[in-house]
Design an enzyme around this catalytic site. Structure first.
Site, short mmCIF file in Angstrom:
data_model
loop_
_atom_site.label_atom_id
_atom_site.label_comp_id
_atom_site.label_asym_id
_atom_site.label_seq_id
_atom_site.Cartn_x
_atom_site.Cartn_y
_atom_site.Cartn_z
N ALA A 186 0.84 -1.21 0.00
CA ALA A 186 0.00 0.00 0.00
C ALA A 186 0.87 1.25 0.00
O ALA A 186 0.61 2.21 -0.73
CB ALA A 186 -0.94 0.00 1.20
N ASP A 187 1.92 1.25 0.82
CA ASP A 187 2.86 2.37 0.82
C ASP A 187 3.50 2.55 -0.55
O ASP A 187 3.56 3.66 -1.10
CB ASP A 187 3.98 2.10 1.84
CG ASP A 187 3.60 2.50 3.25
OD1 ASP A 187 2.69 3.32 3.42
OD2 ASP A 187 4.23 1.97 4.18
N LEU A 188 4.03 1.45 -1.09
CA LEU A 188 4.76 1.54 -2.35
C LEU A 188 3.87 1.98 -3.49
O LEU A 188 4.26 2.84 -4.30
CB LEU A 188 5.39 0.18 -2.66
CG LEU A 188 6.43 -0.32 -1.67
CD1 LEU A 188 6.88 -1.74 -2.03
CD2 LEU A 188 7.63 0.62 -1.61
N GLY A 200 3.00 5.61 -3.32
CA GLY A 200 4.12 6.40 -3.81
C GLY A 200 4.19 6.43 -5.33
O GLY A 200 4.38 7.48 -5.94
#
Length: 408
Positions: free
Chosen positions: A179-181, A184
């Site tokens: 989810a973070d990646l 981004g």
């Protein structure tokens, strides 16, 4: 026009985005991931960090000392400016930088930027061409806007954990902060789109994404199963939910990944396995039938695959046009001849760690080869503070006074 200012102590890095300057006020992972793309493609990236001794500290994943590998991989090719934006003089420095910048990115909780006086309206009033980018956990407004964002929480709320892992094991987190990646990467796409649009309108704009939105978008066909067919997708482990046989099978010396999608591929697989009679087996005649009889199909295929090594089956199946491949540990993956050929491990010299490697950007440009120009190590906190302030017109005595008051 985009800034063309040359840093006092730096040489402009080559790359398709070398004309852009980005102010990076992000921390943790999603924001730094977005801006790493720009840094790798030659943009000047100034990372804004809280000064030593100022309240707040720095929320780097693991920190420079606790997880140096992660830090170097995430923050290479950037400059570091320590700046306390809670102080009026700190905001004055920020305003000077904004006047020359192309992009400002932040991933605070939605209300923080307004309390600091650095929201999109304030900064774009200084520079209407500025692209202001925000990443949050759950969106800039709405009932969950104030919730702290964390990758595994977004994986759960975004539906991914419900379709990951074996059915009997319950919800399973993916082995990377996806989810973070993805937030981004989606943010980087939005920034690039806004910069392209600015070429025709002359104005920047505010672009936004969130961990939750990114995770939902990445569900792709699993989300479509519900939205269009009103079917709730379930976890199927290593197997594909809509086509069989697809997944991990044991071989004589390990495992192999197999993807026999559709009837033609199923026929080729059976011929390569020397079991052509399975094509006519009752219940095996189409993808929907094989999904219904998943256990029987997998048992029949698995029995044959256990008779040869992974390398033998890989060669045989690929020759027959059946997608397959070995399952590597990370060390073996980087030693794979195709991975070495692609150059995904980029060399970098570090003044303390010596010659190391970091994960390369998965893009190729014909006029900007991936190996063009050396990779720069992640900066130590405030490495470029004095040089950046000197570029802005601050003298040595002014810089010393700002440092004494923890403004920088």
């Amino acid at each position: 026009m985009p800034t063309t200012q040359t840093p006092a102590t730096e040489t402009i890095r080559k790359g398709p985005l070398s004309r852009f300057t980005i102010l990076d006020a992000t921390r943790v992972r999603a924001g730094p991931t977005a801006i790493r793309t720009f840094a790798d493609l030659g943009a000047r990236v100034i990372k804004l960090e809280i000064p030593p001794g100022a309240p707040g500290g720095d929320d780097m994943i693991g920190g420079r000392d606790h997880n140096r590998a992660d830090y170097e991989n995430l923050h290479r090719n950037k400059e570091s400016l320590t700046l306390n934006m809670k102080e009026p003089q700190g905001r004055e420095i920020l305003h000077r930088l904004v006047a020359q910048a192309d992009v400002f990115i932040e991933n605070y909780r939605p209300d923080v930027k307004y309390r600091l006086g650095i929201g999109p309206d304030e900064l774009r009033a200084i520079n209407p061409r500025l692209v202001y980018a925000s990443i949050s956990g759950f969106g800039q407004d709405g009932p969950y806007a104030s919730w702290p964002g964390f990758d595994s929480i977004a994986q759960g709320m975004g539906g991914l954990m419900s379709v990951t892992g074996k059915p009997e094991d319950g919800p399973m987190r993916v082995g990377i902060p996806i989810a973070d990646l993805c937030a981004g990467h989606f943010c980087a796409q939005a920034i690039m789109a806004a910069l392209l649009e600015r070429d025709s309108t002359g104005e920047g704009q505010w672009v936004q994404t969130s961990l939750l939105e990114a995770q939902i978008a990445m569900l792709d066909f699993q989300a479509a199963q519900w939205l269009i067919d009103r079917k709730i997708p379930k976890a199927t482990g290593n197997e594909h939910p809509l086509t069989v046989p697809t997944g991990v099978f044991q071989t004589r010396d390990g495992h192999i990944n197999l993807a026999a999608i559709g009837q033609n591929m199923w026929r080729r697989l059976c011929e390569a396995l020397d079991v052509p009679h399975l094509v006519q087996e009752p219940g095996f005649g189409s993808d929907p039938e094989r999904v219904q009889n998943r256990a029987r199909v997998n048992a029949a295929v698995g029995e044959v695959l256990r008779t040869r090594t992974t390398a033998e089956w890989t060669e045989r199946l690929l020759k027959a046009g059946v997608p397959c491949g070995p399952i590597h540990t990370v060390d073996r993956m980087f030693d794979d001849p195709q991975v070495r050929h692609l150059g995904m491990a980029r060399p970098m010299h570090h003044p303390e760690l010596g010659d190391i490697e970091v994960v390369g950007l998965p893009m190729q440009f014909s006029r900007h080869p991936r190996g063009e120009g050396p990779m720069k190590p992640a900066p130590n906190q405030g490495d470029q503070t004095d040089a950046i302030l000197a570029d802005l017109g601050y003298g040595c005595e002014q810089i010393a006074q700002l440092r004494a008051r923890f403004v920088i």
